[in-house]
Write a protein that holds these residues in place. Structure first.
Motif, PDB file in Angstrom:
ATOM      1  N   ASP A   1      15.899   5.141   8.726  1.00  0.00           N
ATOM      2  CA  ASP A   1      15.776   6.565   9.050  1.00  0.00           C
ATOM      3  C   ASP A   1      15.166   7.333   7.879  1.00  0.00           C
ATOM      4  OD1 ASP A   1      16.033   8.621  10.866  1.00  0.00           O
ATOM      5  OD2 ASP A   1      18.002   9.238  10.120  1.00  0.00           O
ATOM      6  N   SER A   2      14.681   6.571   6.906  1.00  0.00           N
ATOM      7  CA  SER A   2      14.158   7.196   5.687  1.00  0.00           C
ATOM      8  C   SER A   2      12.635   7.246   5.706  1.00  0.00           C
ATOM      9  CB  SER A   2      14.625   6.422   4.452  1.00  0.00           C
ATOM     10  OG  SER A   2      14.084   5.113   4.459  1.00  0.00           O
ATOM     11  N   LYS A   3      12.109   8.189   4.965  1.00  0.00           N
ATOM     12  CA  LYS A   3      10.658   8.317   4.823  1.00  0.00           C
ATOM     13  C   LYS A   3      10.089   7.106   4.087  1.00  0.00           C
ATOM     14  CE  LYS A   3       6.723  10.596   4.955  1.00  0.00           C
ATOM     15  NZ  LYS A   3       6.006  10.869   6.228  1.00  0.00           N
ATOM     16  N   ALA A   4      10.853   6.614   3.104  1.00  0.00           N
ATOM     17  CA  ALA A   4      10.386   5.472   2.309  1.00  0.00           C
ATOM     18  C   ALA A   4      10.163   4.245   3.187  1.00  0.00           C
ATOM     19  CB  ALA A   4      11.388   5.157   1.206  1.00  0.00           C
ATOM     20  N   MET A   5      11.111   3.950   4.085  1.00  0.00           N
ATOM     21  CA  MET A   5      10.964   2.791   4.955  1.00  0.00           C
ATOM     22  C   MET A   5       9.923   3.040   6.037  1.00  0.00           C
ATOM     23  SD  MET A   5      12.382   0.035   4.120  1.00  0.00           S
ATOM     24  CE  MET A   5      12.240  -0.878   5.653  1.00  0.00           C
ATOM     25  N   GLU A   6       9.783   4.275   6.446  1.00  0.00           N
ATOM     26  CA  GLU A   6       8.737   4.616   7.422  1.00  0.00           C
ATOM     27  C   GLU A   6       7.360   4.275   6.853  1.00  0.00           C
ATOM     28  OE1 GLU A   6       6.975   8.510   9.814  1.00  0.00           O
ATOM     29  OE2 GLU A   6       8.941   8.619   8.841  1.00  0.00           O
ATOM     30  N   GLU A   7       7.164   4.567   5.568  1.00  0.00           N
ATOM     31  CA  GLU A   7       5.891   4.250   4.922  1.00  0.00           C
ATOM     32  C   GLU A   7       5.709   2.737   4.777  1.00  0.00           C
ATOM     33  OE1 GLU A   7       6.128   6.408   1.291  1.00  0.00           O
ATOM     34  OE2 GLU A   7       5.703   8.366   2.220  1.00  0.00           O
ATOM     35  N   THR A   8       6.800   2.038   4.492  1.00  0.00           N
ATOM     36  CA  THR A   8       6.733   0.576   4.367  1.00  0.00           C
ATOM     37  C   THR A   8       6.353  -0.065   5.693  1.00  0.00           C
ATOM     38  OG1 THR A   8       8.381   0.551   2.592  1.00  0.00           O
ATOM     39  CG2 THR A   8       8.055  -1.498   3.802  1.00  0.00           C
ATOM     40  N   ILE A   9       6.978   0.373   6.776  1.00  0.00           N
ATOM     41  CA  ILE A   9       6.674  -0.174   8.104  1.00  0.00           C
ATOM     42  C   ILE A   9       5.242   0.170   8.520  1.00  0.00           C
ATOM     43  CG2 ILE A   9       7.316  -0.146  10.542  1.00  0.00           C
ATOM     44  CD1 ILE A   9       9.279  -1.588   8.692  1.00  0.00           C
ATOM     45  N   ALA A  10       4.791   1.357   8.159  1.00  0.00           N
ATOM     46  CA  ALA A  10       3.413   1.745   8.476  1.00  0.00           C
ATOM     47  C   ALA A  10       2.420   0.808   7.790  1.00  0.00           C
ATOM     48  CB  ALA A  10       3.163   3.191   8.050  1.00  0.00           C
ATOM     49  N   MET A  11       2.720   0.429   6.554  1.00  0.00           N
ATOM     50  CA  MET A  11       1.856  -0.519   5.843  1.00  0.00           C
ATOM     51  C   MET A  11       1.899  -1.888   6.519  1.00  0.00           C
ATOM     52  SD  MET A  11      -0.284  -1.142   3.469  1.00  0.00           S
ATOM     53  CE  MET A  11      -0.170   0.270   2.351  1.00  0.00           C
ATOM     54  N   CYS A  12       3.077  -2.295   6.963  1.00  0.00           N
ATOM     55  CA  CYS A  12       3.201  -3.570   7.692  1.00  0.00           C
ATOM     56  C   CYS A  12       2.334  -3.566   8.946  1.00  0.00           C
ATOM     57  CB  CYS A  12       4.653  -3.831   8.073  1.00  0.00           C
ATOM     58  SG  CYS A  12       5.745  -4.173   6.674  1.00  0.00           S
ATOM     59  N   ASP A  13       2.349  -2.466   9.675  1.00  0.00           N
ATOM     60  CA  ASP A  13       1.547  -2.358  10.895  1.00  0.00           C
ATOM     61  C   ASP A  13       0.055  -2.481  10.593  1.00  0.00           C
ATOM     62  OD1 ASP A  13       3.759  -2.050  12.541  1.00  0.00           O
ATOM     63  OD2 ASP A  13       3.775   0.127  12.344  1.00  0.00           O
ATOM     64  N   LYS A  14      -0.371  -1.952   9.436  1.00  0.00           N
ATOM     65  CA  LYS A  14      -1.788  -2.012   9.077  1.00  0.00           C
ATOM     66  C   LYS A  14      -2.239  -3.440   8.783  1.00  0.00           C
ATOM     67  CE  LYS A  14      -2.226   2.669   7.167  1.00  0.00           C
ATOM     68  NZ  LYS A  14      -2.472   3.465   5.924  1.00  0.00           N
ATOM     69  N   VAL A  15      -1.387  -4.211   8.101  1.00  0.00           N
ATOM     70  CA  VAL A  15      -1.813  -5.541   7.660  1.00  0.00           C
ATOM     71  C   VAL A  15      -1.477  -6.652   8.656  1.00  0.00           C
ATOM     72  CG1 VAL A  15      -1.531  -4.860   5.268  1.00  0.00           C
ATOM     73  CG2 VAL A  15       0.337  -6.047   6.408  1.00  0.00           C
ATOM     74  N   ALA A  16      -0.547  -6.400   9.579  1.00  0.00           N
ATOM     75  CA  ALA A  16      -0.064  -7.467  10.459  1.00  0.00           C
ATOM     76  C   ALA A  16      -1.183  -8.103  11.267  1.00  0.00           C
ATOM     77  CB  ALA A  16       1.021  -6.929  11.390  1.00  0.00           C
ATOM     78  N   SER A  17      -2.050  -7.290  11.844  1.00  0.00           N
ATOM     79  CA  SER A  17      -3.111  -7.817  12.714  1.00  0.00           C
ATOM     80  C   SER A  17      -4.283  -8.388  11.940  1.00  0.00           C
ATOM     81  CB  SER A  17      -3.606  -6.705  13.649  1.00  0.00           C
ATOM     82  OG  SER A  17      -4.129  -5.628  12.893  1.00  0.00           O
ATOM     83  N   LYS A  18      -4.316  -8.148  10.633  1.00  0.00           N
ATOM     84  CA  LYS A  18      -5.402  -8.660   9.795  1.00  0.00           C
ATOM     85  C   LYS A  18      -4.943  -9.950   9.132  1.00  0.00           C
ATOM     86  CE  LYS A  18      -7.093  -3.989   8.905  1.00  0.00           C
ATOM     87  NZ  LYS A  18      -6.159  -3.367   9.848  1.00  0.00           N
ATOM     88  N   ASP A  19      -5.723 -10.995   9.271  1.00  0.00           N
ATOM     89  CA  ASP A  19      -5.310 -12.321   8.822  1.00  0.00           C
ATOM     90  C   ASP A  19      -5.469 -12.463   7.313  1.00  0.00           C
ATOM     91  OD1 ASP A  19      -4.074 -14.549   9.714  1.00  0.00           O
ATOM     92  OD2 ASP A  19      -5.895 -15.636  10.232  1.00  0.00           O
ATOM     93  N   ILE A  20      -4.651 -11.735   6.560  1.00  0.00           N
ATOM     94  CA  ILE A  20      -4.751 -11.744   5.107  1.00  0.00           C
ATOM     95  C   ILE A  20      -3.402 -12.104   4.501  1.00  0.00           C
ATOM     96  CG2 ILE A  20      -6.632 -10.065   4.963  1.00  0.00           C
ATOM     97  CD1 ILE A  20      -4.565  -7.892   4.470  1.00  0.00           C
TER      98      ILE A  20
END
Length: 464
Positions: free
Chosen positions: A154-173
């Motif tokens: 429920d924190s802004k910090a984890m919201e930013e972490t999950i947003a970064m996960c969403d960006k990289v998940a579909s990219k095979d890196i």
């Protein structure tokens, strides 16, 4: 038999690995392929055209080892095991009669060295064992709670972490997940894998801290036959091969021996591995997600981690903040764990207002894992239907929550230790009557305690 061209059939059967031995319904040998001749002591010329009964009388065969005669007599399939050339091998022999108008016209006998069968059975066992290992790992992966979006925050910090996960998940890196122990690095790795195009492929997890150093290379890269004492005769595929097409999660990669880091670098650069004792490179298609609870840059400076590997891993760093820096997540996480363990242990435990306040104040040095364990412990041991803040504090090693609330955070280990030491003394002062009693409880002498009280500028409440 009319229309049966033995010469043409013989050419075809010479391509078969198994021995083939054919007689007519009278026991006359009409065809022997090369494999059959190699298994016996006699050449094709010695056998073709002869009757097996005559050969028995002449001592070529033992009467009990001629399966074709058994088939002619019974009109059914017969099998037995007989000695091969020079009695060095055992051969499994199976005869199948071909009937025409109820009469045996031909008997087709197949022969195979028992050693070959044993080898095939051994290979089959090895393959089954390898498959079972893969299924077990895959089963563990499937059994885990890896539903998309099933991360409690429920924190802004984890919201930013999950947003970064969403960006990289579909990219095979390659992804490097960083965070203190217990922050949920494996949960984030699961989330990235579940959100990727490899979600239906193998997801193999490796805890680098749990593998003995001398087994690291063989576990990750596998080994060839006879690579070392005790190695399987057929060799073994490593975890990189098992993860081919999918994802390999290297947890606590900072623990990995320096000698092996170069080989990991080659995997990232060239997408290939070489087994221990092997001389051929095996191409693989594996996405690597690494995680560490240490600062790899410091390990690089100390010469314990390769700089080139660090840059290869750190393509997209994902940092999970500790729980004390995202206190908004404490209550929703605690409620989540409370629901889970109430159901698991058939309980209905509740936490009162003071309890929620205590949970929120505590700095959780063990992060989410510590919170989870505390909630589980409360559900198991609580006799009351509702727990209070005081009862929760008892499970937190008498940590002074008032002191903890004002406790600053430092990155320097020495400063952290001193600050913890200071706060430990301050919190324990409220429990013991004198400095001697407190010193004994802390496991130090009175003069050492007094020096620390003076060093940290603590206002003593003791008269002695």
């Amino acid at each position: 038999m009319r229309g049966f061209d033995y010469k043409e059939v013989s050419k075809l059967l010479n391509c078969v690995r198994d021995g083939i031995f054919i007689t007519d319904g009278e026991g006359n040998i009409v065809l022997v392929n090369k494999a059959s001749a190699e298994l016996s002591e006699y050449s094709e010329e010695q056998l073709i055209g002869r009757n097996v009964r005559d050969l028995i009388n002449e001592g070529y065969f033992d009467e009990n080892e001629v399966v074709s005669l058994k088939c002619i007599k019974s009109g059914k399939k017969e099998s037995l095991i007989q000695k091969g050339k020079n009695n060095e091998h055992e051969i499994t022999v199976t005869g199948v009669p071909f009937l025409e108008n109820g009469k045996v016209e031909l008997v087709v006998v197949t022969e195979r060295d028992v050693a070959d069968i044993n080898q095939l059975e051994k290979e089959l066992r090895e393959n089954r064992k390898l498959l079972e290992t893969y299924r077990t790992q895959l089963g563990q992966y499937k059994k885990q709670d890896r539903k998309l979006k099933n991360i409690i925050y429920d924190s802004k910090a984890m919201e930013e972490t999950i947003a970064m996960c969403d960006k990289v998940a579909s990219k095979d890196i390659t992804v490097l997940i960083q965070g203190e122990s217990g922050t949920g690095k494996e949960v984030i790795a699961n989330y990235i894998c579940d959100s990727s195009k490899r979600r239906d492929k193998p997801f193999i997890k490796v805890n680098c801290d749990a593998i003995p150093e001398n087994l690291f290379e063989s576990e990750l890269f596998g080994y060839e036959k006879g690579a070392f004492t005790g190695a399987s005769e057929k060799g073994k595929a490593g975890l990189f091969e098992l993860a081919d097409g999918g994802t390999l999660f290297l947890d606590e990669i900072g623990i990995m021996p320096l000698s092996l880091q170069g080989k990991i670098l080659r995997v990232l650069q060239n997408k290939e591995i070489i087994r221990v004792g092997g001389n051929e490179y095996i191409p693989i298609d594996v996405r690597i997600i690494a995680a560490t609870n240490t600062e790899l840059r410091n390990a690089v400076k100390a010469g314990e981690f390769r700089l080139d590997l660090y840059y290869r891993l750190n393509v997209v760093p994902i940092v999970i903040p500790p729980l004390r820096e995202r206190k908004e997540d404490i209550i929703p996480l605690a409620k989540h764990f409370l629901e889970i363990y109430n159901k698991e242990f058939d309980a209905d435990l509740k936490i009162d207002k003071s309890g929620w306040a205590s949970l929120h104040k505590y700095p959780w040095p063990g992060n989410v894992r510590e919170l989870q364990n505390i909630i589980k412990r409360l559900v198991i041991i609580s006799d009351d239907s509702e727990v209070t803040g005081a009862q929760i504090i008892e499970q937190l090693d008498n940590f002074d929550l008032n002191v903890a609330d004002s406790m600053p955070l430092y990155n320097d280990l020495r400063t952290c230790v001193e600050e913890y030491e200071k706060n430990m003394i301050m919190s324990q002062m409220k429990i013991y009557k004198g400095s001697r009693e407190l010193a004994e409880a802390l496991g130090i002498d009175k003069s050492t305690l007094n020096r620390k009280i003076k060093k940290y500028g603590i206002k003593s409440v003791f008269l002695d």
